[in-house]
Design a protein around this motif. Structure first.
Motif, mmCIF file in Angstrom:
data_model
loop_
_atom_site.group_PDB
_atom_site.id
_atom_site.type_symbol
_atom_site.label_atom_id
_atom_site.label_comp_id
_atom_site.label_asym_id
_atom_site.label_seq_id
_atom_site.Cartn_x
_atom_site.Cartn_y
_atom_site.Cartn_z
ATOM 1 N N ILE A 113 0.903 -1.313 0.001
ATOM 2 C CA ILE A 113 0.058 0.063 0.094
ATOM 3 C C ILE A 113 0.770 1.297 0.043
ATOM 4 O O ILE A 113 0.603 2.210 -0.899
ATOM 5 C CB ILE A 113 -1.076 -0.182 1.294
ATOM 6 C CG1 ILE A 113 -1.816 -1.108 0.952
ATOM 7 C CG2 ILE A 113 -1.614 1.460 1.168
ATOM 8 C CD1 ILE A 113 -2.767 -1.377 2.304
ATOM 9 N N TRP A 114 1.829 1.194 0.822
ATOM 10 C CA TRP A 114 2.673 2.544 1.044
ATOM 11 C C TRP A 114 3.577 2.764 -0.175
ATOM 12 O O TRP A 114 3.918 3.850 -0.830
ATOM 13 C CB TRP A 114 3.828 2.332 2.129
ATOM 14 C CG TRP A 114 2.892 2.540 3.176
ATOM 15 C CD1 TRP A 114 2.525 1.717 4.312
ATOM 16 C CD2 TRP A 114 2.178 3.791 3.886
ATOM 17 N NE1 TRP A 114 1.886 2.379 5.358
ATOM 18 C CE2 TRP A 114 1.359 3.552 4.982
ATOM 19 C CE3 TRP A 114 1.607 4.983 3.237
ATOM 20 C CZ2 TRP A 114 0.715 4.453 5.643
ATOM 21 C CZ3 TRP A 114 0.785 5.882 3.649
ATOM 22 C CH2 TRP A 114 0.293 5.602 4.784
ATOM 23 N N ARG A 115 3.999 1.647 -1.049
ATOM 24 C CA ARG A 115 4.792 1.666 -2.260
ATOM 25 C C ARG A 115 3.747 2.105 -3.253
ATOM 26 O O ARG A 115 4.242 2.905 -4.213
ATOM 27 C CB ARG A 115 5.226 0.300 -2.664
ATOM 28 C CG ARG A 115 6.355 -0.253 -1.565
ATOM 29 C CD ARG A 115 7.511 0.839 -1.724
ATOM 30 N NE ARG A 115 8.116 1.049 -2.745
ATOM 31 C CZ ARG A 115 8.883 1.911 -3.266
ATOM 32 N NH1 ARG A 115 9.217 3.187 -2.377
ATOM 33 N NH2 ARG A 115 9.695 2.036 -4.516
ATOM 34 N N PHE A 116 2.407 1.717 -3.221
ATOM 35 C CA PHE A 116 1.590 2.238 -4.232
ATOM 36 C C PHE A 116 1.408 3.866 -4.085
ATOM 37 O O PHE A 116 1.371 4.437 -4.970
ATOM 38 C CB PHE A 116 0.164 1.790 -4.027
ATOM 39 C CG PHE A 116 -1.016 2.253 -5.010
ATOM 40 C CD1 PHE A 116 -0.967 1.978 -6.195
ATOM 41 C CD2 PHE A 116 -1.690 3.131 -4.269
ATOM 42 C CE1 PHE A 116 -2.268 2.148 -6.853
ATOM 43 C CE2 PHE A 116 -2.863 3.862 -5.160
ATOM 44 C CZ PHE A 116 -3.060 3.442 -6.326
ATOM 45 N N LEU A 117 1.322 4.189 -2.712
ATOM 46 C CA LEU A 117 1.322 5.723 -2.641
ATOM 47 C C LEU A 117 2.415 6.468 -3.014
ATOM 48 O O LEU A 117 2.096 7.865 -3.521
ATOM 49 C CB LEU A 117 1.009 5.752 -1.044
ATOM 50 C CG LEU A 117 0.991 7.389 -0.637
ATOM 51 C CD1 LEU A 117 -0.331 8.212 -1.201
ATOM 52 C CD2 LEU A 117 1.122 7.628 0.971
ATOM 53 N N THR A 118 3.689 5.901 -2.772
ATOM 54 C CA THR A 118 4.872 6.408 -3.209
ATOM 55 C C THR A 118 4.741 6.611 -4.863
ATOM 56 O O THR A 118 5.077 7.715 -5.341
ATOM 57 C CB THR A 118 6.206 5.727 -2.908
ATOM 58 O OG1 THR A 118 6.024 5.635 -1.366
ATOM 59 C CG2 THR A 118 7.534 6.347 -3.323
ATOM 60 N N GLY A 119 4.249 5.789 -5.558
ATOM 61 C CA GLY A 119 4.181 5.544 -6.917
ATOM 62 C C GLY A 119 3.558 6.812 -7.391
ATOM 63 O O GLY A 119 3.643 7.338 -8.497
ATOM 64 N N ILE A 120 2.505 7.142 -6.575
ATOM 65 C CA ILE A 120 1.427 8.236 -7.140
ATOM 66 C C ILE A 120 2.201 9.458 -7.061
ATOM 67 O O ILE A 120 2.183 10.128 -8.086
ATOM 68 C CB ILE A 120 0.257 8.112 -6.095
ATOM 69 C CG1 ILE A 120 -0.823 6.851 -6.437
ATOM 70 C CG2 ILE A 120 -0.732 9.564 -6.290
ATOM 71 C CD1 ILE A 120 -1.593 7.054 -5.471
#
Length: 452
Positions: A113-120
């Protein structure tokens, strides 16, 4: 004297402030390069601590790439509405939070989840920094500025790789990689706030209240002549829309062939960038995480060298056939990577070769974007193509993870051969592409109406 601030920036020599802005855009792109690949550097440590299977690890490695797709679409639009500078600050904040929380993750799901947010944040950052680099450079200096900006991405991965393998993974564990990224990202926020003015081109396009005063403030920062009024807009001025690149019968094949060609190449491209560290760590006799991480550093050294050399040669060559050659050579390099190596030095040189050719092909595609779309649809077309390309980038680690699970972890050659097919398909689609000078060919025809 022109009242168009874009002409003023184009036709006058760059001053020190513009060079500072370009340097910071390169630095931000380098930060993106490190942040994207931080999960690859951390992969062996994550696997050891949590016993993650390869198919599950593929999802973790894809998370920020999926986020980048969303960020490019949604935050890229924010950059055209709120401004480039506010968008960069917003993206830096999102990235800093995502990286910090990733270092504190207690399981695979929360880490994903946090890697997804970083990608945004990374996806929005790429859209905004690309615009700032182009809009802050003179016409004469724009080509070299954009080339250095693009090379910043693999250079960030190289520098981050040396930091990871030479310090973070030696003195600490995989969590230190994400924490280091969070600290550097947060440190750049006040620097961007103080040193980067909003681009005059943004104000000229949006024309907000008090636009002339805001433009002049930016022009003063660049030591350029101020304007007294904005030029009058033509009544029939074309406003680019996504429908233009798909409804225009001359642009439609260009758009689709570039989009899917780029997408298939990213499947091959990100296979090495996301899986090389884990593969080398697992391959007999096996290497410690810090040693295995070095192959990713070498891959990006090769990528920076290939991108720089190929970008220089494209100024003298045509685009199509040299790029096809790089695609085929990149595919062959990925296949030979699958043969395995009996030394760490052998692995390093194998990834140098894959990085050199696959990243050179990326530069070729960027040149094709500029040539294939006319000015009135260039940003829209390029954004659409990159958005489709994110599908290949995000899917690549997942596909590879599934193949390892299906065929077995020992079937490196089979998996590498299958993943290399992406660049071969890309070469075929590029061969079908009618690359011509779109500005001259379409004569700046209005959206949906072919020229002539």
């Amino acid at each position: 004297m022109s009242n168009d601030p874009r002409v003023i920036i184009d036709e006058n020599p760059m001053n020190w402030r513009q060079y500072v802005v370009v340097f910071l855009m390169i630095a931000l792109n380098a930060l993106d390069g490190f942040d994207v690949l931080s999960s690859a550097f951390a992969a062996p440590g994550i696997t050891q601590e949590w016993g993650v299977s390869r198919d599950a690890l593929g999802i973790v490695l894809s998370a920020e790439l999926v986020g980048m797709g969303f960020g490019s679409i949604f935050l890229g639009g924010v950059a055209d509405k709120m401004g480039r500078k506010p968008t960069i600050l917003l993206c830096l904040s999102v990235m800093a939070v995502g990286m910090y929380m990733a270092h504190a993750a207690t399981g695979v799901t929360i880490l994903t989840i946090w890697r997804f947010l970083t990608g945004i944040g990374i996806g929005g950052m790429l859209a905004a920094t690309n615009a700032v680099t182009a809009e802050s450079s003179s016409k004469k200096g724009r080509s070299i500025s954009m080339a250095l900006y693009v090379i910043g991405y693999p250079l960030g991965a190289v520098i981050g790789g040396f930091v990871a393998q030479g310090w973070l993974l030696v003195e600490y564990d995989w969590r230190a990689i994400f924490l280091f990224g969070a600290i550097v990202t947060a440190a750049l926020i006040p620097i961007v706030w103080l040193l980067i003015p909003e681009t005059p081109a943004y104000y000229a396009a949006l024309r907000p209240e008090g636009a002339v005063a805001k433009i002049n403030r930016s022009l003063r920062a660049y030591a350029k002549t101020e304007i007294s009024a904005l030029p009058i807009l033509a009544e029939n001025a074309v406003k680019p829309k996504v429908t233009a690149i798909l409804s225009n019968p001359r642009l439609r094949p260009v758009t689709l062939l570039l989009a899917f060609g780029y997408m298939f190449h990213t499947i091959t491209f990100y296979y090495i960038l996301k899986w090389a560290v884990q593969i080398v760590a697992d391959y007999p006799p096996g290497y410690a995480p810090a040693m295995a991480a070095s192959v990713l550093t070498y891959a990006n050294i090769g990528g920076a060298a290939g991108g720089f050399l190929f970008g220089f040669l494209l100024s003298k060559w045509d685009i199509k056939w040299p790029t096809i050659a790089m695609l085929l050579l990149g595919s062959a390099a990925v296949m030979t990577f699958g043969l395995g190596r009996d030394s760490l030095e052998g692995w390093r040189w194998a990834t140098v070769a894959t990085g050199f050719f696959t990243n050179a092909a990326i530069v070729g595609y960027y040149a094709a974007f500029a040539r294939g779309f006319p000015a009135y649809a260039r940003a829209t077309g390029t954004g659409f193509v990159l958005g489709v390309g994110r599908l290949g980038a995000a899917g690549s680690p997942i596909i590879a993870g599934y193949l390892f699970t299906l065929l077995g972890n020992d079937e490196l050659l089979a998996v590498s051969t299958i993943m290399a097919l992406g660049s071969i398909v890309s070469a075929f689609l590029l061969w079908r592409l009618p690359i011509r000078d779109a500005d001259a060919d379409l004569a700046e025809a209005p959206a949906g109406k072919p020229a002539g």
